[in-house]
Design a protein around this motif. Structure first.
Motif, PDB file in Angstrom:
ATOM      1  N   GLY A 100       0.916  -1.326  -0.002  1.00 22.14           N
ATOM      2  CA  GLY A 100      -0.024  -0.186  -0.127  1.00 22.14           C
ATOM      3  C   GLY A 100       0.966   1.177  -0.197  1.00 22.14           C
ATOM      4  N   PHE A 101       2.051   1.239  -0.428  1.00 18.62           N
ATOM      5  CA  PHE A 101       2.955   2.467  -0.297  1.00 18.62           C
ATOM      6  C   PHE A 101       2.891   3.132  -1.561  1.00 18.62           C
ATOM      7  N   MET A 102       2.629   2.739  -2.776  1.00 17.36           N
ATOM      8  CA  MET A 102       2.357   3.342  -3.682  1.00 17.36           C
ATOM      9  C   MET A 102       1.189   4.073  -4.216  1.00 17.36           C
ATOM     10  N   THR A 103       0.126   3.967  -3.193  1.00 16.75           N
ATOM     11  CA  THR A 103      -1.000   4.639  -3.475  1.00 16.75           C
ATOM     12  C   THR A 103      -1.207   5.995  -2.738  1.00 16.75           C
ATOM     13  N   ARG A 104      -1.565   7.061  -3.488  1.00 17.42           N
ATOM     14  CA  ARG A 104      -1.681   8.446  -2.821  1.00 17.42           C
ATOM     15  C   ARG A 104      -3.016   8.323  -2.208  1.00 17.42           C
ATOM     16  N   ASP A 105      -2.901   8.945  -0.813  1.00 19.81           N
ATOM     17  CA  ASP A 105      -4.089   8.913  -0.094  1.00 19.81           C
ATOM     18  C   ASP A 105      -4.833  10.330  -0.339  1.00 19.81           C
ATOM     19  N   ALA A 106      -5.862  10.518  -1.206  1.00 21.17           N
ATOM     20  CA  ALA A 106      -6.545  11.758  -1.441  1.00 21.17           C
ATOM     21  C   ALA A 106      -7.369  12.550  -0.614  1.00 21.17           C
ATOM     22  N   ARG A 107      -7.340  11.915   0.739  1.00 16.76           N
ATOM     23  CA  ARG A 107      -8.404  12.348   1.614  1.00 16.76           C
ATOM     24  C   ARG A 107      -7.877  13.808   2.388  1.00 16.76           C
ATOM     25  N   THR A 108      -8.424  14.861   2.155  1.00 19.53           N
ATOM     26  CA  THR A 108      -8.231  16.085   2.597  1.00 19.53           C
ATOM     27  C   THR A 108      -8.936  16.745   3.300  1.00 19.53           C
ATOM     28  N   VAL A 109      -8.838  17.902   3.983  1.00 16.00           N
ATOM     29  CA  VAL A 109      -9.631  18.413   5.058  1.00 16.00           C
ATOM     30  C   VAL A 109     -10.845  19.111   4.127  1.00 16.00           C
ATOM     31  N   GLU A 110     -12.054  18.889   4.394  1.00 19.47           N
ATOM     32  CA  GLU A 110     -13.265  19.397   3.726  1.00 19.47           C
ATOM     33  C   GLU A 110     -13.245  20.814   3.938  1.00 19.47           C
ATOM     34  N   ARG A 111     -13.728  21.733   2.904  1.00 25.00           N
ATOM     35  CA  ARG A 111     -13.899  23.031   3.180  1.00 25.00           C
ATOM     36  C   ARG A 111     -14.701  23.688   3.834  1.00 25.00           C
ATOM     37  N   LYS A 112     -14.753  24.723   4.595  1.00 22.46           N
ATOM     38  CA  LYS A 112     -15.921  25.223   5.349  1.00 22.46           C
ATOM     39  C   LYS A 112     -16.958  26.143   4.546  1.00 22.46           C
ATOM     40  N   LYS A 113     -18.344  25.746   4.716  1.00 22.05           N
ATOM     41  CA  LYS A 113     -19.236  26.289   3.626  1.00 22.05           C
ATOM     42  C   LYS A 113     -19.829  27.408   4.332  1.00 22.05           C
ATOM     43  N   PRO A 114     -20.310  28.571   3.583  1.00 23.24           N
ATOM     44  CA  PRO A 114     -20.720  29.785   3.919  1.00 23.24           C
ATOM     45  C   PRO A 114     -22.361  29.363   4.655  1.00 23.24           C
ATOM     46  N   GLY A 115     -22.568  30.251   5.522  1.00 17.87           N
ATOM     47  CA  GLY A 115     -23.877  29.912   6.305  1.00 17.87           C
ATOM     48  C   GLY A 115     -23.876  28.817   7.421  1.00 17.87           C
ATOM     49  N   GLN A 116     -22.577  28.147   7.698  1.00 23.68           N
ATOM     50  CA  GLN A 116     -22.420  27.066   8.592  1.00 23.68           C
ATOM     51  C   GLN A 116     -21.181  27.202   9.533  1.00 23.68           C
ATOM     52  N   PRO A 117     -21.084  26.805  10.592  1.00 22.27           N
ATOM     53  CA  PRO A 117     -20.033  27.053  11.526  1.00 22.27           C
ATOM     54  C   PRO A 117     -18.709  26.215  11.082  1.00 22.27           C
ATOM     55  N   LYS A 118     -18.925  25.057  10.593  1.00 18.25           N
ATOM     56  CA  LYS A 118     -17.874  24.280  10.112  1.00 18.25           C
ATOM     57  C   LYS A 118     -18.325  23.572   8.756  1.00 18.25           C
ATOM     58  N   ALA A 119     -17.471  22.838   8.203  1.00 17.93           N
ATOM     59  CA  ALA A 119     -17.654  21.889   6.936  1.00 17.93           C
ATOM     60  C   ALA A 119     -19.004  21.331   7.041  1.00 17.93           C
ATOM     61  N   ARG A 120     -19.417  20.622   8.040  1.00 15.51           N
ATOM     62  CA  ARG A 120     -20.617  19.884   7.636  1.00 15.51           C
ATOM     63  C   ARG A 120     -21.594  20.238   9.012  1.00 15.51           C
ATOM     64  N   LYS A 121     -21.179  20.814   9.947  1.00 12.45           N
ATOM     65  CA  LYS A 121     -22.107  21.304  11.242  1.00 12.45           C
ATOM     66  C   LYS A 121     -22.956  22.400  10.809  1.00 12.45           C
ATOM     67  N   ARG A 122     -24.060  22.222  11.023  1.00 14.64           N
ATOM     68  CA  ARG A 122     -25.375  23.202  11.105  1.00 14.64           C
ATOM     69  C   ARG A 122     -25.311  24.056  12.138  1.00 14.64           C
ATOM     70  N   PHE A 123     -25.785  25.351  12.074  1.00 17.69           N
ATOM     71  CA  PHE A 123     -26.237  26.143  13.115  1.00 17.69           C
ATOM     72  C   PHE A 123     -27.364  25.425  13.754  1.00 17.69           C
ATOM     73  N   GLN A 124     -27.686  25.694  15.232  1.00 17.79           N
ATOM     74  CA  GLN A 124     -28.906  25.095  15.855  1.00 17.79           C
ATOM     75  C   GLN A 124     -30.004  25.483  15.284  1.00 17.79           C
ATOM     76  N   PHE A 125     -31.147  24.684  15.176  1.00 18.20           N
ATOM     77  CA  PHE A 125     -32.231  24.963  14.249  1.00 18.20           C
ATOM     78  C   PHE A 125     -33.360  24.829  15.267  1.00 18.20           C
ATOM     79  N   SER A 126     -34.435  25.685  15.446  1.00 13.76           N
ATOM     80  CA  SER A 126     -35.588  25.538  16.258  1.00 13.76           C
ATOM     81  C   SER A 126     -36.875  25.835  15.512  1.00 13.76           C
ATOM     82  N   LYS A 127     -37.896  25.324  15.436  1.00 16.53           N
ATOM     83  CA  LYS A 127     -39.013  25.763  14.672  1.00 16.53           C
ATOM     84  C   LYS A 127     -39.751  27.012  15.249  1.00 16.53           C
ATOM     85  N   ARG A 128     -39.390  27.161  16.454  1.00 15.40           N
ATOM     86  CA  ARG A 128     -40.346  28.303  16.987  1.00 15.40           C
ATOM     87  C   ARG A 128     -40.245  29.614  16.870  1.00 15.40           C
TER      88      ARG A 128
END
Length: 128
Positions: A100-128
């Motif tokens: 497994g030494f010849m394989t390039r591991d392509a996993r990198t940090v996912e970018r932060k999206k606008p309107g969210q605190p982190k890459a996948r985390k959403r701001f707390q949501f309440s219907k009230r």
């Protein structure tokens, strides 16, 4: 044998490697390997391709490491060394690929999206 160069990447780390015939010295950013990587586990990771082919004492390796953390740098260096060894002797490629030494591991940090605190985390949501 002239200088063989190869490049390895992992996460944000980039390793440029120059292999020459020698006695097994590994110099990383103008420092010995055991000074640059104090952890024995990371030194083991770096030397894995050399140990697989039993040529640890055969080559001197000069390394320029840039970016990332120490684990990403060690794994980028492992890939670069494996690629340089294959440039020297293409018959070694199947043995290195099996480990497994010849394989390039392509996993990198996912970018932060606008309107969210982190890459996948959403701001707390309440219907009230």
């Amino acid at each position: 044998m002239e200088k063989i160069n190869a490049i390895g990447r992992r996460k944000a780390a980039v390793a440029r490697v120059y292999l020459t015939e020698g006695t097994g010295n590994i110099t990383v950013n103008k420092r010995p390997l055991d000074v640059y990587f104090p952890s024995s586990i990371l030194r083991y990771v770096v030397k894995q391709p050399l140990e697989t082919l039993d040529c640890a004492e055969k080559y001197d390796i000069l390394v320029h490491l840039d970016g990332g953390g120490y684990k990403g740098q060690a794994e980028a260096l492992r890939l670069a060394i494996a690629r340089a060894l294959v440039k020297i002797n293409p018959e070694d490629k199947p043995a290195l690929r099996a480990e497994g030494f010849m394989t390039r591991d392509a996993r990198t940090v996912e970018r932060k999206k606008p309107g969210q605190p982190k890459a996948r985390k959403r701001f707390q949501f309440s219907k009230r």
